[in-house]
Design an enzyme around this catalytic site. Structure first.
Site, PDB file in Angstrom:
ATOM      1  N   ASP A  18    -131.174  64.892  51.151  1.00 44.13           N
ATOM      2  CA  ASP A  18    -130.496  64.715  52.441  1.00 44.13           C
ATOM      3  C   ASP A  18    -129.126  65.383  52.306  1.00 44.13           C
ATOM      4  O   ASP A  18    -128.201  64.814  51.735  1.00 44.13           O
ATOM      5  CB  ASP A  18    -130.378  63.216  52.727  1.00 44.13           C
ATOM      6  CG  ASP A  18    -129.749  62.927  54.079  1.00 44.13           C
ATOM      7  OD1 ASP A  18    -129.255  63.870  54.730  1.00 44.13           O
ATOM      8  OD2 ASP A  18    -129.723  61.748  54.477  1.00 44.13           O
ATOM      9  N   GLU A  63    -135.620  59.799  48.483  1.00 46.76           N
ATOM     10  CA  GLU A  63    -134.635  60.554  49.249  1.00 46.76           C
ATOM     11  C   GLU A  63    -133.279  60.347  48.599  1.00 46.76           C
ATOM     12  O   GLU A  63    -132.909  59.229  48.254  1.00 46.76           O
ATOM     13  CB  GLU A  63    -134.615  60.058  50.694  1.00 46.76           C
ATOM     14  CG  GLU A  63    -133.638  60.816  51.575  1.00 46.76           C
ATOM     15  CD  GLU A  63    -132.550  59.931  52.165  1.00 46.76           C
ATOM     16  OE1 GLU A  63    -131.985  60.327  53.185  1.00 46.76           O
ATOM     17  OE2 GLU A  63    -132.253  58.860  51.599  1.00 46.76           O
ATOM     18  N   HIS A 115    -135.575  55.189  50.013  1.00 46.97           N
ATOM     19  CA  HIS A 115    -134.391  55.650  50.741  1.00 46.97           C
ATOM     20  C   HIS A 115    -133.119  55.499  49.915  1.00 46.97           C
ATOM     21  O   HIS A 115    -132.911  54.494  49.258  1.00 46.97           O
ATOM     22  CB  HIS A 115    -134.270  54.826  52.033  1.00 46.97           C
ATOM     23  CG  HIS A 115    -133.089  55.180  52.873  1.00 46.97           C
ATOM     24  ND1 HIS A 115    -132.148  54.262  53.259  1.00 46.97           N
ATOM     25  CD2 HIS A 115    -132.694  56.371  53.393  1.00 46.97           C
ATOM     26  CE1 HIS A 115    -131.228  54.867  53.995  1.00 46.97           C
ATOM     27  NE2 HIS A 115    -131.540  56.144  54.086  1.00 46.97           N
ATOM     28  N   HIS A 150    -123.783  58.607  49.369  1.00 44.83           N
ATOM     29  CA  HIS A 150    -123.905  58.383  50.811  1.00 44.83           C
ATOM     30  C   HIS A 150    -122.577  57.974  51.412  1.00 44.83           C
ATOM     31  O   HIS A 150    -122.073  58.608  52.331  1.00 44.83           O
ATOM     32  CB  HIS A 150    -124.973  57.320  51.104  1.00 44.83           C
ATOM     33  CG  HIS A 150    -125.309  57.199  52.559  1.00 44.83           C
ATOM     34  ND1 HIS A 150    -124.435  56.656  53.479  1.00 44.83           N
ATOM     35  CD2 HIS A 150    -126.413  57.560  53.261  1.00 44.83           C
ATOM     36  CE1 HIS A 150    -124.989  56.688  54.675  1.00 44.83           C
ATOM     37  NE2 HIS A 150    -126.192  57.237  54.575  1.00 44.83           N
ATOM     38  N   ASP A 175    -129.083  61.563  48.669  1.00 48.40           N
ATOM     39  CA  ASP A 175    -128.004  62.182  49.448  1.00 48.40           C
ATOM     40  C   ASP A 175    -127.243  63.175  48.586  1.00 48.40           C
ATOM     41  O   ASP A 175    -126.997  62.920  47.409  1.00 48.40           O
ATOM     42  CB  ASP A 175    -127.033  61.096  49.927  1.00 48.40           C
ATOM     43  CG  ASP A 175    -127.724  60.093  50.833  1.00 48.40           C
ATOM     44  OD1 ASP A 175    -128.227  60.514  51.885  1.00 48.40           O
ATOM     45  OD2 ASP A 175    -127.772  58.898  50.482  1.00 48.40           O
TER      46      ASP A 175
END
Length: 273
Positions: free
Chosen positions: A85, A25, A5, A41, A27
């Site tokens: 994301d 993942e 993440h 993020h 951002d």
């Protein structure tokens, strides 16, 4: 798929893969003109994590390409899936298509190396807002126009807003998508969330006539939550601690039931028990 993440700095790619992730993942933030700008993020983010790591998006793509190109000195053979994301909340709804076009051009140039031995990982475009479904068509049309429709074989989709499953299905219909669909469900690790919607998504996946191919749950940091997610039948868990997930997968109850996905496992084909 053990999905690391919030991997937003290039050095974190190795860090998460070495802990056991086969997927990450990342951002993606956009500027006012819908250009993908940073892998960032920002505050707030998950408990226990620094929210402020970042790279220029194109630089991150180059680092990611190195990590997913066989023969490269930085190659990580286990890293097979990347979820972008897309932080489209900063955009007006009418910019979604433009964001998709620009994203496609950036990926084509900096990740896929214009179709010439670029990175091999599968890519999931994760969109937080159902109203931004035109991003998908902007993306797919651009890859076709640029002469690389074959790269769409490497691309899948996710709407990450925890919307009603029926509403998500409608958005895909509008976007012209059938197949290559991952369905996320989850919440920040600072809060608890039950598995009701995950189970609904898994039921859609397994129904034979649903729109979902794979289901992942986020953000899973605890052993008990990992077990619950595996018991619910998810295909992926997104985590800040890949080693925790790997440990649980090795427990007696799971080691003969689940294994880590490899490059040969299509992320678009629903697994039949």
């Amino acid at each position: 798929w053990i999905m690391g993440h919030m991997v937003n700095a290039i050095y974190q790619i190795d860090e998460f893969v070495n802990l056991g992730a086969n997927s990450i993942e990342t951002d993606v933030s956009f500027d006012d003109n819908a250009n993908p700008e940073y892998t960032y993020h920002g505050i707030p983010c998950d408990c226990g994590r620094s929210c402020l790591k970042w790279e220029n998006y194109n630089d991150f793509l180059k680092g990611l390409r190195s990590a997913t190109t066989p023969g490269n000195s930085k190659y990580q053979s286990k890293l097979i899936l990347v979820v972008f994301d897309l932080k489209t909340g900063s955009l007006y709804d009418n910019q979604a298509s433009e964001a998709g076009k620009k994203l496609a051009k950036n990926l084509l140039k900096h990740y896929w190396n214009n179709g010439n031995n670029g990175g091999r990982a599968y890519i999931v475009l994760s969109i937080p807002d159902l109203n931004h479904y035109p991003l998908i068509k902007g993306f797919t049309d651009t890859l076709k126009q640029e002469g690389h429709p074959e790269l769409l074989e490497k691309v899948g989709y996710d709407f990450s807003g925890n919307d009603a499953v029926g509403d998500v299905a409608k958005a895909y219909k509008k976007a012209g998508v059938s197949g290559h669909v991952w369905q996320s469900d989850g919440i920040t690790n600072c809060l608890l969330r039950g598995l009701t919607r995950v189970k609904e998504a898994v039921a859609n996946r397994d129904s034979g006539n649903g729109y979902i191919n794979k289901v992942y749950y986020w953000t899973v940091d605890k052993r008990a939550t990992t077990r619950d997610a595996l018991d619910a039948g998810v295909d992926g868990v997104m985590t800040n601690y890949p080693d925790v997930i790997a440990d649980v997968m090795n427990e007696a109850a799971y080691k003969n039931k689940v294994r880590l996905a490899t490059y040969e496992d299509s992320p678009w084909v629903t697994f039949k028990k």
